[in-house]
Design a protein around this motif. Structure first.
Motif, mmCIF file in Angstrom:
data_model
loop_
_atom_site.group_PDB
_atom_site.id
_atom_site.type_symbol
_atom_site.label_atom_id
_atom_site.label_comp_id
_atom_site.label_asym_id
_atom_site.label_seq_id
_atom_site.Cartn_x
_atom_site.Cartn_y
_atom_site.Cartn_z
ATOM 1 N N GLY A 1 -5.059 27.030 -5.120
ATOM 2 C CA GLY A 1 -3.810 27.570 -5.475
ATOM 3 C C GLY A 1 -2.841 26.944 -6.245
ATOM 4 O O GLY A 1 -3.466 26.632 -7.285
ATOM 5 N N ALA A 2 -1.773 26.949 -6.061
ATOM 6 C CA ALA A 2 -0.654 25.865 -6.627
ATOM 7 C C ALA A 2 -0.671 24.392 -5.993
ATOM 8 O O ALA A 2 0.239 23.773 -7.151
ATOM 9 C CB ALA A 2 0.524 26.163 -6.295
ATOM 10 N N TRP A 3 -2.230 24.426 -5.410
ATOM 11 C CA TRP A 3 -2.042 22.544 -5.359
ATOM 12 C C TRP A 3 -2.647 22.120 -5.785
ATOM 13 O O TRP A 3 -3.447 22.351 -6.252
ATOM 14 C CB TRP A 3 -2.442 22.323 -3.875
ATOM 15 N N PHE A 4 -2.142 21.075 -6.346
ATOM 16 C CA PHE A 4 -3.643 19.958 -7.510
ATOM 17 C C PHE A 4 -4.615 19.049 -6.702
ATOM 18 O O PHE A 4 -2.922 17.807 -5.691
ATOM 19 C CB PHE A 4 -2.383 19.108 -8.726
ATOM 20 N N ASP B 1 0.929 -1.648 0.104
ATOM 21 C CA ASP B 1 -0.208 -0.058 0.031
ATOM 22 C C ASP B 1 1.118 1.426 -0.055
ATOM 23 O O ASP B 1 -0.054 2.112 -0.342
ATOM 24 C CB ASP B 1 -1.085 0.060 1.397
ATOM 25 N N VAL B 2 1.951 1.252 -0.354
ATOM 26 C CA VAL B 2 3.382 2.729 -0.123
ATOM 27 C C VAL B 2 3.196 3.316 -1.224
ATOM 28 O O VAL B 2 3.610 1.855 -2.525
ATOM 29 C CB VAL B 2 4.088 1.611 0.667
ATOM 30 N N LEU B 3 2.669 4.480 -1.670
ATOM 31 C CA LEU B 3 3.735 4.522 -2.600
ATOM 32 C C LEU B 3 4.249 5.492 -2.674
ATOM 33 O O LEU B 3 4.874 5.390 -4.055
ATOM 34 C CB LEU B 3 2.436 6.062 -3.086
ATOM 35 N N GLY B 4 5.308 5.927 -1.769
ATOM 36 C CA GLY B 4 6.474 6.640 -1.560
ATOM 37 C C GLY B 4 6.981 8.039 -0.949
ATOM 38 O O GLY B 4 5.452 8.141 -0.100
ATOM 39 N N PHE B 5 7.715 8.545 -0.932
ATOM 40 C CA PHE B 5 7.846 9.827 -0.308
ATOM 41 C C PHE B 5 7.950 10.848 -1.790
ATOM 42 O O PHE B 5 8.576 10.466 -2.302
ATOM 43 C CB PHE B 5 9.605 9.619 0.300
ATOM 44 N N ALA B 6 7.591 11.725 -1.367
ATOM 45 C CA ALA B 6 8.119 13.177 -2.413
ATOM 46 C C ALA B 6 9.161 12.923 -2.505
ATOM 47 O O ALA B 6 10.279 13.363 -1.662
ATOM 48 C CB ALA B 6 7.467 14.240 -1.474
ATOM 49 N N PHE B 7 9.925 13.299 -3.437
ATOM 50 C CA PHE B 7 10.813 14.020 -3.814
ATOM 51 C C PHE B 7 11.083 14.932 -5.247
ATOM 52 O O PHE B 7 10.243 15.611 -5.855
ATOM 53 C CB PHE B 7 11.773 13.198 -4.528
ATOM 54 N N GLY B 8 12.798 15.560 -5.222
ATOM 55 C CA GLY B 8 12.575 16.839 -6.626
ATOM 56 C C GLY B 8 12.027 17.525 -5.744
ATOM 57 O O GLY B 8 12.286 17.874 -4.115
ATOM 58 N N GLY B 9 11.497 18.810 -6.569
ATOM 59 C CA GLY B 9 10.693 19.539 -5.514
ATOM 60 C C GLY B 9 9.254 19.191 -5.408
ATOM 61 O O GLY B 9 8.737 20.103 -4.860
ATOM 62 N N THR B 10 8.952 18.269 -5.327
ATOM 63 C CA THR B 10 7.157 17.923 -4.703
ATOM 64 C C THR B 10 7.061 17.616 -3.709
ATOM 65 O O THR B 10 7.800 17.379 -3.250
ATOM 66 C CB THR B 10 7.572 16.569 -5.866
ATOM 67 N N GLU B 11 5.656 18.893 -3.662
ATOM 68 C CA GLU B 11 5.431 18.706 -1.550
ATOM 69 C C GLU B 11 4.443 18.520 -2.181
ATOM 70 O O GLU B 11 3.513 18.332 -2.701
ATOM 71 C CB GLU B 11 5.799 20.687 -1.507
ATOM 72 N N LEU B 12 3.861 18.154 -0.650
ATOM 73 C CA LEU B 12 2.302 17.709 -0.083
ATOM 74 C C LEU B 12 1.292 18.131 0.490
ATOM 75 O O LEU B 12 1.973 18.896 1.577
ATOM 76 C CB LEU B 12 2.726 15.934 -0.024
ATOM 77 N N ALA B 13 0.467 17.987 0.613
ATOM 78 C CA ALA B 13 -0.500 18.823 1.208
ATOM 79 C C ALA B 13 -2.057 17.265 1.330
ATOM 80 O O ALA B 13 -1.549 16.645 0.696
ATOM 81 C CB ALA B 13 -0.908 19.739 1.040
ATOM 82 N N ARG C 1 2.055 19.821 -5.114
ATOM 83 C CA ARG C 1 2.786 21.364 -5.600
ATOM 84 C C ARG C 1 3.703 20.879 -6.342
ATOM 85 O O ARG C 1 4.499 20.428 -5.455
ATOM 86 C CB ARG C 1 2.447 22.538 -4.698
ATOM 87 N N GLY C 2 4.684 21.324 -6.907
ATOM 88 C CA GLY C 2 6.015 21.516 -7.055
ATOM 89 C C GLY C 2 6.043 22.034 -8.834
ATOM 90 O O GLY C 2 5.844 23.165 -9.333
ATOM 91 N N PRO C 3 7.284 22.386 -8.993
ATOM 92 C CA PRO C 3 7.937 22.968 -10.533
ATOM 93 C C PRO C 3 7.404 22.299 -11.013
ATOM 94 O O PRO C 3 7.748 22.266 -12.630
ATOM 95 C CB PRO C 3 9.325 23.216 -10.284
ATOM 96 N N ASN C 4 7.583 20.950 -11.152
ATOM 97 C CA ASN C 4 7.032 19.854 -12.434
ATOM 98 C C ASN C 4 5.022 19.746 -12.829
ATOM 99 O O ASN C 4 4.940 19.213 -13.287
ATOM 100 C CB ASN C 4 7.519 18.456 -11.884
ATOM 101 N N VAL C 5 4.664 20.743 -11.438
ATOM 102 C CA VAL C 5 3.085 20.559 -12.044
ATOM 103 C C VAL C 5 2.821 21.526 -13.424
ATOM 104 O O VAL C 5 3.004 22.512 -12.225
ATOM 105 C CB VAL C 5 2.412 20.714 -10.073
ATOM 106 N N THR C 6 1.320 21.331 -13.685
ATOM 107 C CA THR C 6 1.136 22.285 -14.337
ATOM 108 C C THR C 6 0.321 23.173 -13.658
ATOM 109 O O THR C 6 -0.116 22.950 -12.294
ATOM 110 C CB THR C 6 0.103 21.355 -15.324
#
Length: 412
Positions: free
Chosen positions: A389-392, A340-352, A368-373
């Protein structure tokens, strides 16, 4: 948004050397990106001109110099057809070296490539083409010609005037939803950030990586997260349109990385049975194993166990993401994680997390992050409903623990 939103600050950068800094809008961004994807690729062409860039099993083998020159000729041909800056050029071809040439040709012409999966039913593909207001279709000569007709050809041309904030790619979501596929706008910054994140998280080497890319090139997982990062480190993309050729390819082409989706890996098990390939160092699965969940836990374990037997020296990775996040966001090492583990955020991705139980670590996953449209193509209503806002808003119900580990919520 009336529901509680709990942010999980960035805590890791996936071993990427490029520094991240928070912008005025709160989004982390890489500090040393080239202005455009074409410039990054041009650097690799001049650095590794004689190195193989793309190999199609049973088809062409192209060095970086040959690939760049042929793509620039396609770009010139598009220019002669009146295609230029900002026009949409669809790429609807089977996987192969010609697909890569067509994609890069559209990019070098100054147009925006529109990725259309070769396997889409005509009605769905036509809907995508209309939605994108496509100006030109690269299909190698049309469906009746088996996609083997000539691509545009003209004097070599390269449009190098793009910038980070400009639209670089239109990538469509899965047609499985009620609304059908949606166009996702990916800018140069989105693509370059995803490339930087992938090369850092997987520690892609710059000394001749040979990546057997089995993930669909018309999806973000294949194009943005495998093809382009491999080119970014001067590696070789190996394509095997015929799955039966994979076992021989692994040995004959000295493959040291294999990337696919969980479903593709599962479909390869009969061909891989009894094989043992020592030189492969990494397996990258684009997406978590939910694709196999319907077949039960035994099927999931069978795929992982067989891959460990076939590739005993390889580290298995799963990368989770959406088209809206350039196909990346979370990563896990399959050797040390539960199903069931999806993982950790990496690169510039942040979570909420969003929802009534967000404060206790449960809710809808936001990224959200520099990779998010920033938005969907020509769809302000969906953009408004899917972004805060910037959150997908991913629509995925998950839990996040104190270390930032994300788990898929049980189905209800």
């Amino acid at each position: 948004m009336s529901q509680l939103l709990v942010e999980y600050p960035h805590s890791r950068n996936g071993r990427c050397d490029n520094p991240l800094a928070r912008g005025a809008d709160g989004v982390l961004r890489y500090g040393n990106l080239t202005p455009a994807l074409t410039e990054l690729l041009d650097i690799q062409v001049h650095t590794h001109a004689a190195r193989e860039a793309v190999v199609e099993i049973g088809g062409p083998r192209l060095t970086y110099r040959e690939l760049w020159y042929s793509a620039s000729r396609i770009a010139g041909g598009l220019q002669e057809h009146g295609i230029g800056y900002g026009d949409r050029v669809a790429v609807r071809m089977p996987v192969g070296a010609r697909w890569v040439q067509a994609f890069l040709g559209a990019l070098l012409s100054g147009a925006v490539p529109v990725l259309v999966h070769d396997g889409l039913p005509d009605a769905v593909a036509d809907r995508v083409l209309r939605d994108a207001s496509t100006d030109f279709i690269l299909d190698g000569g049309g469906r009746a010609a088996g996609y083997r007709g000539p691509l545009p050809d003209g004097a070599a041309f390269i449009d190098d005037g793009a910038s980070l904030g400009e639209l670089a790619l239109l990538c469509y979501t899965s047609p499985g939803s009620e609304t059908g596929p949606r166009g996702v706008e990916l800018t140069n910054e989105n693509l370059l950030s995803a490339i930087c994140s992938m090369t850092g998280a997987l520690s892609l080497p710059g000394d001749g990586l040979r990546n057997l890319v089995l993930a669909p090139l018309a999806h973000a997982s294949g194009c943005v997260d495998q093809l382009l990062p491999t080119f970014a480190v001067g590696g070789t993309v190996v394509l095997a349109p015929d799955p039966a050729a994979v076992p021989e390819t692994l040995v004959a082409e000295r493959i040291d990385m294999v990337s696919a989706t969980p479903r593709i890996f599962a479909g390869l098990l009969p061909e891989l049975a009894g094989l043992r390939v020592e030189q492969v160092r990494q397996l990258c699965s684009a997406g978590h194993r939910a694709e196999l969940a319907a077949a039960g836990p035994a099927a999931v374990d069978s795929v992982s166990d067989t891959l460990r037997e076939v590739f005993p020296s390889a580290r298995q990775w799963s990368v989770w993401g959406a088209t809206e996040t350039s196909g990346i966001g979370l990563a896990r090492d399959d050797d040390s994680a539960a199903r069931d583990v999806l993982g950790f955020a990496f690169g510039g991705t942040e979570l909420a997390l969003c929802g009534p139980h967000a404060a206790t670590g449960h809710g809808e996953l936001l990224c959200r992050g520099p990779n998010v449209t920033r938005r969907y193509w020509n769809d302000p209503q969906t953009t408004e409903s899917n972004f805060t806002g910037a959150w997908f808003r991913t629509g995925n119900q998950v839990s996040i623990d104190g270390n930032g580990l994300v788990r898929q919520a049980p189905a209800t």
